[in-house]
Design an enzyme around this catalytic site. Structure first.
Site, PDB file in Angstrom:
ATOM      1  CD  GLU A   1      -3.394  -6.068   3.707  1.00 27.15           C
ATOM      2  OE1 GLU A   1      -2.676  -5.075   3.820  1.00 27.15           O
ATOM      3  OE2 GLU A   1      -3.643  -6.622   2.610  1.00 27.15           O
TER       4      GLU A   1
ATOM      5  CD  GLU B   1      -2.871  -1.233   2.329  1.00 25.85           C
ATOM      6  OE1 GLU B   1      -4.082  -1.006   2.239  1.00 25.85           O
ATOM      7  OE2 GLU B   1      -2.316  -1.589   3.398  1.00 25.85           O
TER       8      GLU B   1
END
Length: 805
Positions: free
Chosen positions: A619, A599
């Protein structure tokens, strides 16, 4: 091959002659680097005459580990045969012969190739140990100055080592040109070797295997115990010795050993060059190792068995190092570790000491024969055999004088594999005075009796913070701008751009905890105030393994969701600060860039990535959704692609690729694969040599600044909306009914779809960053409160492996 104004020639296309396992994989790695290849092999007896090469190219897409960065790169390899396509050699600037290790076959092939080779092209043989000088004799005299050996280690994509072996006739400038190409364009660690049997890596490495065989037999140790002792505990490859032999192939190992035995009759260690009876017996049975399904080890179902020569069969492979010896090997001080092993009466400890002593002894006796200096030997073992340190570096780290005395004592007592004494330079003179072969002045060259500096080739000036051997001068002289326990910000000296700030993390696996997050934000502030650009990258891998879950768990335990929310918001604010910084922020990626690391990277102005970069939003494996702008990035990128390509393409069609990648926790198999997934852009830069990463990144950052870079405008963008959510949800229901995902997998994937599509809004609705980040935050925190997600997180923290529930 054209020369630039500086006189540097460029290798634009490569011919690989021989489509076997090595030849095809060398071709694959060339196209990984963007260099097109013509792959030659014998004409097929029936049908398409290039069928052999075509089958090899098709096979590359099925191999594991994958030789190609992405399967589509196979299209850049042109299949050819020696009957119809010899004219294609004239297109190629480098011709690499990579056929079987048969001198007569190679000589015959060179005679056929010679008339078609392009003027000025380089010719090289990929051989593991045949005489390069003898091979050159098959070429016309006019071509011999352009010929050398170039030995890739297997598998070529992943093993750094390439040995470069010139002959007395090879033009020095050509050798330097080839070294530059191998180093920078193919990303290799190049060692120049002398033209002696098996060169450096296999000469030292195969002797090391023979030493293990001999010392294991003396100590009556089973193969599984030996592999545990000679694997990671000893700073070597995880596979140890016998398992590595299985991977190499016992027939291949026997061939290399035979080369040493036949071509090195005067080697003082020649008595050790025999093939152990257990290896001969396995070869006779066809148990050639991994490729045959059996060797020293055999797999039956999920059980791993090892050979037991006494019983004439296989038994469970469950042997480990004795705890007492494991404790000795865990000692961090090399001198204390070697002393403890040598003084211990435990057979396993005596075995390990003997193996190390043999390595020191053999490397010292043969340094002058096989290499120009000690650095080449050590780097060959690190790059080619996966050793943490080569024999000379380990010897020096443990205390040169003391170890030299121990080795000499063992030789005198008849405990060594040879009675050959250590060379004079090892126990007197400059090496003795310097207490080692590696110094700030260079590494020991026994021919000049001096310490030889590292290569001065310009390509090595591009390597920032490349590792240095024990005793060598450090390769990095940075200026620290600010530093704390979490991060370090610095600049590189001229000729690097001094107006580019670099930031590296100090956390384990470079995870993103609160202190690192604050450090990134502070670095952006400093860069905006005093510099023209910022590069975020590490001196060692990985880039980042993601958010620091361990630091988040105590907060959650004490205060629940409310305690974690500020950290989550801080992560989101950080990536936004990076995205909209007033100076370009460039991510220098190598190794893993997972979760929050991914990210962070996607929100930078540009990414410069080493080829072996593995990016992914992972995730969901922990029962969470990406919560630091990852899903917002995917939604925004899909909208950008729609605008850039065809506005009539439904957003969902462009979003599906991202949704699948996130929902399956897909990790790219290379930087090129990350580009295909969408985590890297077509404009992002891929470098092949890990140690050129920061060199390129700081220059890319400086160029962005010089070009008048401005951050993107904060604009709303369209999202796919509720209709797309419903479509994706139907697909998820089908997967759950089919048993492909669990109920909690469904819950997490549904959240991914909801956020990525922009929530419960009409298709095509315009949303902004804050809208998307709010959806992400709610989804992330909501899942964190779910007991199933908590089970996954706790299980991962304890075991390092995802929990499926």
């Amino acid at each position: 091959m054209q020369a630039s104004q500086s006189g540097q020639r460029h290798i634009g296309k490569v011919a690989v002659c021989g489509a076997g396992v090595m030849g095809a994989q060398i071709a694959a790695h060339c196209v990984n680097a963007g260099v097109p290849v013509v792959l030659f092999d014998l004409p097929a007896k029936e049908g398409d005459k290039s069928a052999i090469a075509k089958r090899a190219i098709a096979g590359l897409q099925k191999m594991n580990p994958a030789p190609l960065g992405t399967p589509g790169l196979a299209d850049a390899i042109t299949p050819a045969n020696y009957e119809d396509d010899m004219h294609r050699l004239a297109e190629c600037d480098l011709v690499i012969e990579a056929i079987a290790e048969r001198m007569d076959w190679k000589l015959d092939l060179y005679k056929k190739l010679a008339p078609f080779i392009k003027p000025g092209a380089i010719i090289a043989s990929n051989t593991s140990g045949l005489s390069i000088t003898a091979l050159s004799q098959a070429l016309p005299e006019a071509l011999r100055h352009r010929f050398s050996g170039v030995h890739f280690f297997n598998p070529p994509r992943y093993m750094p080592l390439v040995e470069l072996i010139p002959t007395a006739d090879t033009t020095p400038a050509l050798v330097s040109q080839l070294e530059t190409f191998l180093t920078s364009q193919l990303g290799k660690g190049v060692v120049r070797a002398k033209d002696t049997p098996n060169f450096i890596g296999n000469r030292i490495g195969v002797f090391g295997i023979l030493s293990v065989f001999a010392q294991a037999a003396k100590a009556s140790l089973p193969v599984d115990v030996v592999d545990d002792l000679t694997g990671t505990r000893l700073g070597r490859a995880k596979s140890g010795t016998f398992r590595t032999a299985d991977v190499v192939g016992l027939d291949t190992l026997a061939h290399v050993i035979a080369t040493m035995r036949d071509q090195l009759p005067d080697d003082p260690f020649h008595a050790s060059f025999g093939l152990p009876a257990v290896v001969s017996a396995l070869i006779e049975k066809g148990a050639l190792g991994q490729k045959a399904g059996a060797g020293f080890y055999r797999k039956e179902g999920k059980a791993i068995l090892r050979v037991d020569p006494a019983k004439g069969g296989y038994v469970p492979a469950d042997g480990k190092a004795d705890d007492a010896v494991a404790a000795l090997l865990a000692e961090r001080d090399p001198g204390k570790r070697l002393q403890a092993l040598r003084e211990s009466s435990h057979p396993q400890a005596q075995f390990v000491w003997a193996v190390l002593r043999d390595a020191f002894h053999y490397a010292a006796v043969h340094l002058a024969d096989i290499a120009d200096n000690a650095r080449q030997v050590d780097q060959a073992m690190v790059w080619g055999f996966g050793h943490a340190q080569g024999p000379f570096e380990l010897w020096q780290a443990a205390g040169w004088r003391q170890v030299a005395q121990w080795v000499a004592d063992d030789i005198a007592a008849g405990r060594a594999l040879s009675s050959a004494p250590l060379p004079d330079w090892a126990s007197s003179g400059p090496v003795w005075e310097a207490q080692g072969v590696h110094t700030a002045q260079g590494s020991w060259n026994p021919h000049t009796q001096s310490f030889q500096p590292r290569s001065s080739l310009p390509v090595y000036q591009r390597q920032v913070a490349a590792p240095r051997l024990v005793g060598e001068a450090t390769g990095l002289s940075e200026t620290v701008v600010f530093e704390n326990e979490a991060v370090k910000a610095f600049t590189l000296p001229a000729p690097h751009p001094e107006d580019v700030l670099l930031l590296s993390f100090k956390s384990k696996m470079h995870t993103l905890g609160p202190d690192v997050i604050q450090g990134i934000v502070h670095a952006v502030d400093v860069a905006e105030g005093s510099f023209k650009a910022l590069v975020i990258g590490q001196l060692t891998e990985p880039f980042s393994a993601g958010a620091d879950l361990k630091s988040m768990l105590p907060l959650f335990a004490q205060g629940g969701i409310k305690a974690v929310e500020p950290v989550e918001r801080a992560m989101q604010d950080m990536v936004q600060r990076v995205r909209y910084a007033q100076v370009p922020v460039v991510a220098a990626l190598a190794g893993m860039a997972l979760g929050g690391g991914c990210e962070l990277a996607v929100h930078c102005a540009k990414r410069v990535a080493h080829f072996e970069t593995y990016m992914g939003l992972v995730e969901v494996g922990l029962g969470l959704v990406p919560g630091s702008g990852g899903l917002a990035y995917c939604a925004r990128r899909a909208a950008e692609l729609q605008s850039e390509t065809n506005p009539d393409i439904p957003l969902l069609a462009l979003l599906k690729k991202f949704a699948l990648a996130v929902a399956s926790a897909q990790v790219s198999k290379s930087a090129l694969d990350a580009r295909e997934i969408g985590y890297m852009l077509p404009s992002d830069t891929v470098v092949m040599n890990r140690y050129e990463l920061l060199y390129v990144a700081v220059r890319e950052a400086a160029m962005l600044a010089q070009a008048g870079w401005r951050p993107p405008l904060q604009q709303a963008f369209p999202v796919a909306g509720r209709d797309a959510i419903a479509t994706l949800k139907v697909q998820l229901v089908n997967m759950q009914v089919g048993g492909f995902i669990s109920a909690h997998d469904f819950t997490v994937a549904e959240k991914v779809a909801y956020v990525m599509c922009g929530g419960d809004v009409d298709p095509g609705s315009l949303v902004d960053d804050e809208w998307m980040l709010s959806l992400e935050r709610q989804a992330f925190l909501g899942l964190l409160a779910d007991p199933k997600t908590q089970e996954r997180i706790m299980g991962f923290v304890k075991t390092g492996k995802p929990v499926r529930n």
